[in-house]
Scaffold this active site. Structure first.
Site, PDB file in Angstrom:
ATOM      1  N   ASP A  61       1.071  -1.301   0.129  1.00 37.18           N
ATOM      2  CA  ASP A  61      -0.149   0.122   0.150  1.00 37.18           C
ATOM      3  C   ASP A  61       0.924   1.206   0.096  1.00 37.18           C
ATOM      4  OD1 ASP A  61      -1.597   2.062   0.656  1.00 37.18           O
ATOM      5  OD2 ASP A  61      -2.880   0.870   2.109  1.00 37.18           O
ATOM      6  N   SER A 142      -1.569  14.300 -14.917  1.00 29.98           N
ATOM      7  CA  SER A 142      -3.114  14.226 -15.666  1.00 29.98           C
ATOM      8  C   SER A 142      -3.044  15.744 -16.158  1.00 29.98           C
ATOM      9  CB  SER A 142      -4.148  13.900 -14.222  1.00 29.98           C
ATOM     10  OG  SER A 142      -5.267  14.337 -15.125  1.00 29.98           O
ATOM     11  N   TYR A 157      -8.050  16.285  -6.077  1.00 31.77           N
ATOM     12  CA  TYR A 157      -7.484  15.350  -7.288  1.00 31.77           C
ATOM     13  C   TYR A 157      -6.686  16.281  -7.947  1.00 31.77           C
ATOM     14  CZ  TYR A 157      -6.886  12.181 -11.006  1.00 31.77           C
ATOM     15  OH  TYR A 157      -6.088  11.868 -12.125  1.00 31.77           O
ATOM     16  N   LYS A 161      -2.416  16.531  -8.417  1.00 32.55           N
ATOM     17  CA  LYS A 161      -1.884  16.321  -9.892  1.00 32.55           C
ATOM     18  C   LYS A 161      -1.173  17.733 -10.332  1.00 32.55           C
ATOM     19  CE  LYS A 161      -2.987  12.165 -10.731  1.00 32.55           C
ATOM     20  NZ  LYS A 161      -1.890  11.130 -10.675  1.00 32.55           N
TER      21      LYS A 161
HETATM   22  P1  NDP Z   1      -7.372   2.404 -11.815  1.00 35.93           P
HETATM   23  O1  NDP Z   1      -8.392   2.633 -10.481  1.00 35.93           O
HETATM   24  O2  NDP Z   1      -7.816   1.566 -12.773  1.00 35.93           O
HETATM   25  O3  NDP Z   1      -5.838   1.863 -11.110  1.00 35.93           O
HETATM   26  C1  NDP Z   1      -5.511   2.499  -9.844  1.00 35.93           C
HETATM   27  C2  NDP Z   1      -4.262   2.016  -9.600  1.00 35.93           C
HETATM   28  O4  NDP Z   1      -3.751   2.434  -8.245  1.00 35.93           O
HETATM   29  C3  NDP Z   1      -4.653   0.254  -9.146  1.00 35.93           C
HETATM   30  O5  NDP Z   1      -3.548  -0.441  -9.525  1.00 35.93           O
HETATM   31  C4  NDP Z   1      -4.621   0.416  -7.618  1.00 35.93           C
HETATM   32  O6  NDP Z   1      -4.107  -0.761  -7.171  1.00 35.93           O
HETATM   33  C5  NDP Z   1      -3.537   1.392  -7.458  1.00 35.93           C
HETATM   34  N1  NDP Z   1      -3.782   1.941  -6.066  1.00 35.93           N
HETATM   35  C6  NDP Z   1      -4.677   2.776  -5.703  1.00 35.93           C
HETATM   36  N2  NDP Z   1      -4.393   2.999  -4.148  1.00 35.93           N
HETATM   37  C7  NDP Z   1      -3.529   2.373  -3.895  1.00 35.93           C
HETATM   38  C8  NDP Z   1      -2.527   2.169  -2.688  1.00 35.93           C
HETATM   39  N3  NDP Z   1      -2.978   2.687  -1.668  1.00 35.93           N
HETATM   40  N4  NDP Z   1      -1.292   1.559  -2.861  1.00 35.93           N
HETATM   41  C9  NDP Z   1      -1.001   1.119  -3.849  1.00 35.93           C
HETATM   42  N5  NDP Z   1      -1.508   1.209  -5.117  1.00 35.93           N
HETATM   43  C10 NDP Z   1      -2.617   1.692  -5.133  1.00 35.93           C
HETATM   44  O7  NDP Z   1      -7.191   4.017 -12.383  1.00 35.93           O
HETATM   45  P2  NDP Z   1      -6.189   4.541 -13.630  1.00 35.93           P
HETATM   46  O8  NDP Z   1      -5.626   3.451 -14.205  1.00 35.93           O
HETATM   47  O9  NDP Z   1      -6.814   5.350 -14.162  1.00 35.93           O
HETATM   48  O10 NDP Z   1      -5.287   5.486 -12.676  1.00 35.93           O
HETATM   49  C11 NDP Z   1      -3.644   5.273 -13.035  1.00 35.93           C
HETATM   50  C12 NDP Z   1      -3.118   6.696 -12.662  1.00 35.93           C
HETATM   51  O11 NDP Z   1      -3.877   7.700 -14.090  1.00 35.93           O
HETATM   52  C13 NDP Z   1      -3.546   7.489 -11.645  1.00 35.93           C
HETATM   53  O12 NDP Z   1      -2.439   8.382 -11.002  1.00 35.93           O
HETATM   54  C14 NDP Z   1      -4.647   8.557 -12.100  1.00 35.93           C
HETATM   55  O13 NDP Z   1      -4.562   9.627 -11.535  1.00 35.93           O
HETATM   56  C15 NDP Z   1      -3.983   8.761 -13.638  1.00 35.93           C
HETATM   57  N6  NDP Z   1      -4.804   9.352 -14.506  1.00 35.93           N
HETATM   58  C16 NDP Z   1      -6.072   8.667 -14.817  1.00 35.93           C
HETATM   59  C17 NDP Z   1      -6.726   9.200 -15.890  1.00 35.93           C
HETATM   60  C18 NDP Z   1      -8.235   8.538 -16.362  1.00 35.93           C
HETATM   61  O14 NDP Z   1      -8.958   9.296 -16.951  1.00 35.93           O
HETATM   62  N7  NDP Z   1      -8.413   7.262 -15.979  1.00 35.93           N
HETATM   63  C19 NDP Z   1      -6.761  10.618 -16.389  1.00 35.93           C
HETATM   64  C20 NDP Z   1      -5.460  11.091 -16.084  1.00 35.93           C
HETATM   65  C21 NDP Z   1      -4.740  10.602 -15.135  1.00 35.93           C
HETATM   66  P3  NDP Z   1      -4.781  -1.436  -5.746  1.00 35.93           P
HETATM   67  O15 NDP Z   1      -6.107  -0.984  -5.580  1.00 35.93           O
HETATM   68  O16 NDP Z   1      -4.730  -2.979  -6.211  1.00 35.93           O
HETATM   69  O17 NDP Z   1      -3.910  -1.115  -4.523  1.00 35.93           O
END
Ligand code: NDP
Length: 252
Positions: A61, A142, A157, A161
């Site tokens: 985490d 982002s 958020y 960013k």
């Molecule tokens: P998802 O929700 O699909 O993926 C998020 C990932 O972050 C998961 O693998 C999750 O893993 C991990 N995560 C969340 N909390 C924790 C934690 N406490 N410890 C470890 N891992 C964590 O979202 P996205 O793929 O969309 O997001 C990925 C990145 O892209 C982010 O930084 C987001 O801000 C950025 N982004 C996304 C956009 C969009 O439109 N989707 C646009 C612009 C930027 P798990 O829960 O297994 O720990």
């Protein structure tokens, strides 16, 4: 990109969305990938039979500093240290400044800003210690980090960013002072279809994805491959990628 074949990339937030796509893109290019997230089984499932790269799934985490330190220790002892860090883990959270609980803001800042910063520090210290001068730090930021928030529901958020953008440039200056060749890129995606809105009560994800154009996670993974493929003299400080015709989430 050949220079990184057999080298080690740590991808945070590897279990879903953009992180998962990056893991697979790097495996296809022969990179040893360590995926870090809480849902380890989902990382393990990303293995591609016949791909030249090797995948290791590490549970952790990023809100917990000791989890991050443990992951780096495991990497140092088992695969030799991080050459490429993809700081991707991130959450949207409940952002409104007049109503959201402090715990939500804390979560956003601890994952999107503190987790990213601790991973960066550990990765860069390891690279410098091992004399790695072609290391790479990629921050998945982002468009919310370069524009004012498109709605109140993404205020904190967007603040997180914006912090990532400032930290990217601060890191670049830090590395410049250290005369290091380690490169730093902030990738700023527009809307991407992932699970990021799945737990949001404030944003109707079905409405968003049915009314707005969006990218797929693979488009962002391609951008990561692009920056890693540049010769050592080329640094891409920031890369903004949006779907054609992107409007704001607040327009839905
Ligand atoms: P998802 O929700 O699909 O993926 C998020 C990932 O972050 C998961 O693998 C999750 O893993 C991990 N995560 C969340 N909390 C924790 C934690 N406490 N410890 C470890 N891992 C964590 O979202 P996205 O793929 O969309 O997001 C990925 C990145 O892209 C982010 O930084 C987001 O801000 C950025 N982004 C996304 C956009 C969009 O439109 N989707 C646009 C612009 C930027 P798990 O829960 O297994 O720990």
């Amino acid at each position: 990109m050949e220079r990184y074949a057999g080298r080690v990339a740590l991808v945070t937030g590897a279990s879903s969305g953009i992180g998962a796509a990056i893991v697979q893109a790097l495996l296809r290019r022969g990179i040893t990938v360590v995926g870090l997230a809480r849902r380890v089984d989902r990382i393990k499932a990303l293995e591609i039979k016949g791909a030249p790269g090797k995948l290791y799934a590490v549970g952790g985490d990023v809100r917990q500093e000791e989890d991050i330190l443990k992951a780096f220790k495991w990497i140092n002892e088992n695969v030799g240290g991080v050459d490429i860090l993809i700081n991707n883990a991130g959450v949207l959270g409940y952002s409104d400044l007049t109503v959201a609980p402090s715990e939500e803001w804390k979560k956003i800042l601890e994952i999107n800003v503190m987790g990213l910063s601790i991973c960066t520090r550990e990765a860069v210290q390891g690279m410098l210690k091992r004399g790695v001068d072609d290391g790479f730090i990629v921050h998945i930021s982002s468009v919310a980090g370069i524009l004012p928030p498109s709605s109140s529901s993404i205020s904190m958020y967007a603040a997180s960013k914006h912090a990532v953008q400032v930290l990217t440039e601060g890191l670049r200056k830090d590395l410049l002072e250290k005369k290091s060749g380690i490169r730093v890129t902030a990738i700023c995606p527009g809307l991407v279809k992932t699970e990021i809105m799945d737990n949001s009560k404030e944003i109707d994800k079905d409405k968003v994805f049915s009314q707005l154009p969006y990218l797929e996670p693979e488009h962002i993974a391609n951008a990561v491959v692009y920056v890693l493929s540049q010769p050592p003299i080329v640094n891409v400080p920031q890369l903004v990628i949006q779907p054609v015709g992107q409007r704001r989430i607040s327009d839905v």
